[in-house]
Design a protein around this motif. Structure first.
Motif, short mmCIF file in Angstrom:
data_model
loop_
_atom_site.label_atom_id
_atom_site.label_comp_id
_atom_site.label_asym_id
_atom_site.label_seq_id
_atom_site.Cartn_x
_atom_site.Cartn_y
_atom_site.Cartn_z
N VAL A 1 -12.52 -0.35 4.86
CA VAL A 1 -12.03 -1.10 3.70
C VAL A 1 -11.05 -0.25 2.89
O VAL A 1 -10.00 -0.73 2.44
N VAL A 2 -11.38 1.03 2.72
CA VAL A 2 -10.50 1.95 1.99
C VAL A 2 -9.13 2.06 2.67
O VAL A 2 -8.08 1.95 2.03
N GLY A 3 -9.15 2.29 4.00
CA GLY A 3 -7.90 2.46 4.74
C GLY A 3 -7.03 1.21 4.72
O GLY A 3 -5.81 1.30 4.47
N VAL A 4 -7.63 0.05 4.97
CA VAL A 4 -6.86 -1.20 4.99
C VAL A 4 -6.32 -1.51 3.59
O VAL A 4 -5.17 -1.95 3.44
N GLY A 5 -7.13 -1.27 2.57
CA GLY A 5 -6.69 -1.51 1.20
C GLY A 5 -5.47 -0.66 0.84
O GLY A 5 -4.51 -1.14 0.25
N MET A 6 -5.52 0.63 1.22
CA MET A 6 -4.40 1.52 0.93
C MET A 6 -3.14 1.10 1.70
O MET A 6 -2.03 1.14 1.16
N ALA A 7 -3.32 0.67 2.95
CA ALA A 7 -2.17 0.24 3.76
C ALA A 7 -1.57 -1.05 3.19
O ALA A 7 -0.35 -1.23 3.17
N PHE A 8 -2.44 -1.93 2.73
CA PHE A 8 -1.97 -3.20 2.17
C PHE A 8 -1.10 -2.98 0.94
O PHE A 8 -0.15 -3.72 0.68
N TYR A 9 -1.42 -1.95 0.17
CA TYR A 9 -0.64 -1.63 -1.02
C TYR A 9 0.54 -0.70 -0.73
O TYR A 9 1.13 -0.13 -1.64
N GLY A 10 0.86 -0.54 0.56
CA GLY A 10 2.07 0.16 0.94
C GLY A 10 2.01 1.68 0.89
O GLY A 10 3.05 2.33 0.75
N LEU A 11 0.84 2.25 1.07
CA LEU A 11 0.71 3.71 1.02
C LEU A 11 0.98 4.39 2.35
O LEU A 11 0.86 5.61 2.47
N GLY A 12 1.29 3.62 3.39
CA GLY A 12 1.73 4.18 4.67
C GLY A 12 0.74 5.13 5.31
O GLY A 12 -0.45 4.83 5.43
N VAL A 13 1.23 6.30 5.71
CA VAL A 13 0.41 7.27 6.42
C VAL A 13 -0.78 7.73 5.59
O VAL A 13 -1.81 8.13 6.13
N TRP A 14 -0.68 7.64 4.27
CA TRP A 14 -1.79 8.07 3.41
C TRP A 14 -3.02 7.17 3.56
O TRP A 14 -4.13 7.57 3.23
N SER A 15 -2.81 5.95 4.04
CA SER A 15 -3.96 5.08 4.29
C SER A 15 -4.82 5.63 5.42
O SER A 15 -6.05 5.51 5.41
N LEU A 16 -4.18 6.27 6.42
CA LEU A 16 -4.93 6.90 7.51
C LEU A 16 -5.68 8.13 7.00
O LEU A 16 -6.81 8.40 7.41
N VAL A 17 -5.04 8.87 6.10
CA VAL A 17 -5.69 10.04 5.49
C VAL A 17 -6.90 9.59 4.68
O VAL A 17 -8.00 10.16 4.79
#
Length: 482
Positions: free
Chosen positions: A159-175
């Motif tokens: 949920v954390v990773g998908v949420g970060m990617a959805f808000y456009g955080l790119g590679v940081w969502s994987l981190v």
């Protein structure tokens, strides 16, 4: 006693399998969403730091987990000694990676790697805190608790990773996904495991375990470097986008290959260690594990190669099309990984960590050839070379383990050959459907149905012992749910 051990093995393997499949299923599902939100380049950037984290993780454990599991009697001071050593080394390695981050960034020509390395490296300290609680659960063959922990961690971190990617955080969502997953995993291991550290350290205990574990450490480092060196080669000599394509192919392959390998290693090692002084039981258990494991592995890996194209296009889109060919190749290399793990487990069970180390050195020297070819000729040649290396590794591993339990290579091949032939025939029939022009979704569904029906029909006619064992385990699980 025999029946008790069998129940313990089946229960442990079942929960470990559920753990890996459910955990990987969640990670895979999250990965599908992220693959549509992110680009191959962003996946490639994340893969560039993988080898440094993997090597550091091997150094932190230093083979002590296996040394503890193998001990017939473990004292409180043994756990505390390993815990403080793990923690101290993890802090030291974090500092090294923090300082070295500009060099890593320069090597791959990716400026963002400086910040990524410094943040993702916190995983080392977090993981070090969870090594002893996890080892205690393995010693007790308590994989049910580990399953609960990993499932909770995977769901929340997803949920954390998908949420970060959805808000456009790119590679940081994987981190963010990886960090939160490891943090939660360690937190819940401490909640469920009653063990707590006491301030004590024994140099005698350290020397005893390091004598066994040090050879496994070097072996593990060599193996870790080899498994991740492709990330370094592709990331340095090719583009981050091409590395991202390979990363996705490798992740699809790992759904079955690495998970099955992990299940077998986690369960077979403590179980086989408990009967190491009974040669007949050890060999019988070893044969059952190999035959059952390879039936599942061949079915999954060769079948995955057959459905690679429709699977990737349907799940993550045509921008990942290059990953199809990569996936088909790595499936043939990965199908023998569980067999490698079982053979190497015997060397550890018998206390031959020296032979374990020598084998790893020989195999990795052989593997240098395909890597060099990859630098000059292309990624595909390097991957086909890894397939050849995998088969050579099997013959080397089985040759040396055979002497320890009187189970020669030819007998291993004879035991696994029926499953290989059935899987090959089934996969060929599945792949032949790709020659017919039809929508990818329909093709994928049709391939899976054909594979399931045809393989079940053949195995029901053959009535192989390993098939009946797998069938019995599945039916018992279904009946338990009812």
């Amino acid at each position: 006693m025999v029946e008790s051990l069998k129940r313990k093995t089946v229960r442990g393997m079942t929960w470990s399998f559920v753990d890996n499949i459910a955990n990987s299923g969640i990670t895979f599902f999250v990965g599908l969403i992220l693959a549509r939100l992110l680009t191959p380049m962003e996946y490639g950037i994340m893969a560039m730091i993988t080898i440094f984290i993997a090597i550091s993780t091997s150094i932190i454990d230093s083979g002590f987990s296996n040394a503890l599991i193998r001990k017939s009697e473990i004292n409180r001071i043994d756990y505390n000694t390993v815990f403080y050593f793990n923690l101290g080394i993890s802090v030291l390695l974090y500092i090294i990676l923090y300082v070295a981050s500009p060099v890593i960034s320069s090597f791959f020509n990716e400026p963002v790697l400086i910040k990524i390395t410094r943040i993702i490296s916190w995983i080392l300290i977090i993981n070090a805190l969870g090594i002893i609680p996890r080892t205690i659960l393995v010693v007790n063959i308590d994989f049910k608790t580990q399953t609960k922990v990993s499932l909770i961690s995977s769901i929340i971190s997803g949920v954390v990773g998908v949420g970060m990617a959805f808000y456009g955080l790119g590679v940081w969502s994987l981190v963010g996904q990886q960090l939160s997953r490891q943090l939660l995993n360690t937190f819940f291991l401490w909640i469920y495991c009653r063990w707590r550290p006491v301030w004590e350290f024994s140099t005698e205990s350290f020397r005893e375990m390091f004598g066994f574990g040090s050879k496994l450490l070097v072996s593990g480092l060599i193996d870790t470097v080899y498994k991740n060196i492709y990330y370094v080669i592709i990331g340095h000599f090719y583009s981050s986008a091409q590395l991202g394509q390979y990363t996705r192919a490798d992740q699809f392959k790992n759904i079955f290959s690495s998970n099955l390998t992990n299940v077998i290693q986690r369960v077979s090692y403590p179980v086989l260690s408990s009967i190491q002084n009974d040669p007949k039981r050890l060999k019988d258990a070893y044969r059952r594990i190999i035959k059952t494991t390879m039936l599942i592995t061949f079915t999954c890996m060769i079948g995955l190669a057959a459905i690679a194209k429709p699977l990737i296009i349907v799940l993550i889109g045509e921008k990942w099309l290059q990953a199809v060919y990569f996936l088909q190749i790595v499936c043939f290399a990965g199908m023998l990984y569980p067999l490698h793990a079982i053979n190497l487990n015997i060397l550890q069970v018998k206390g031959r960590s020296d032979l374990f180390l020598n084998l790893e050195i020989i195999k990795k020297i052989i593997a240098v050839g395909p890597i060099v070819v990859g630098v000059f000729c292309g990624i595909e040649y390097m991957l086909w070379g890894s397939v050849l290396t995998s088969f050579i590794s099997f013959f080397l591993n089985s040759y040396y383990s055979a002497d320890l339990i009187n189970y020669p290579t030819w007998q291993q091949i004879k035991d696994i050959l029926p499953a290989l032939l059935v899987s090959g025939i089934t996969a060929l029939a599945m792949w032949s459907l790709t020659l017919v022009d039809m929508p990818m979704c329909f093709l994928l569904l049709l391939q899976c149905l054909l594979g399931l029906i045809l393989s079940t029909f053949i195995y029901e006619r053959l009535q192989l012992e390993e098939y009946l064992e797998v069938k019995r385990i599945i039916l018992s699980l279904l009946n338990r749910k009812k």
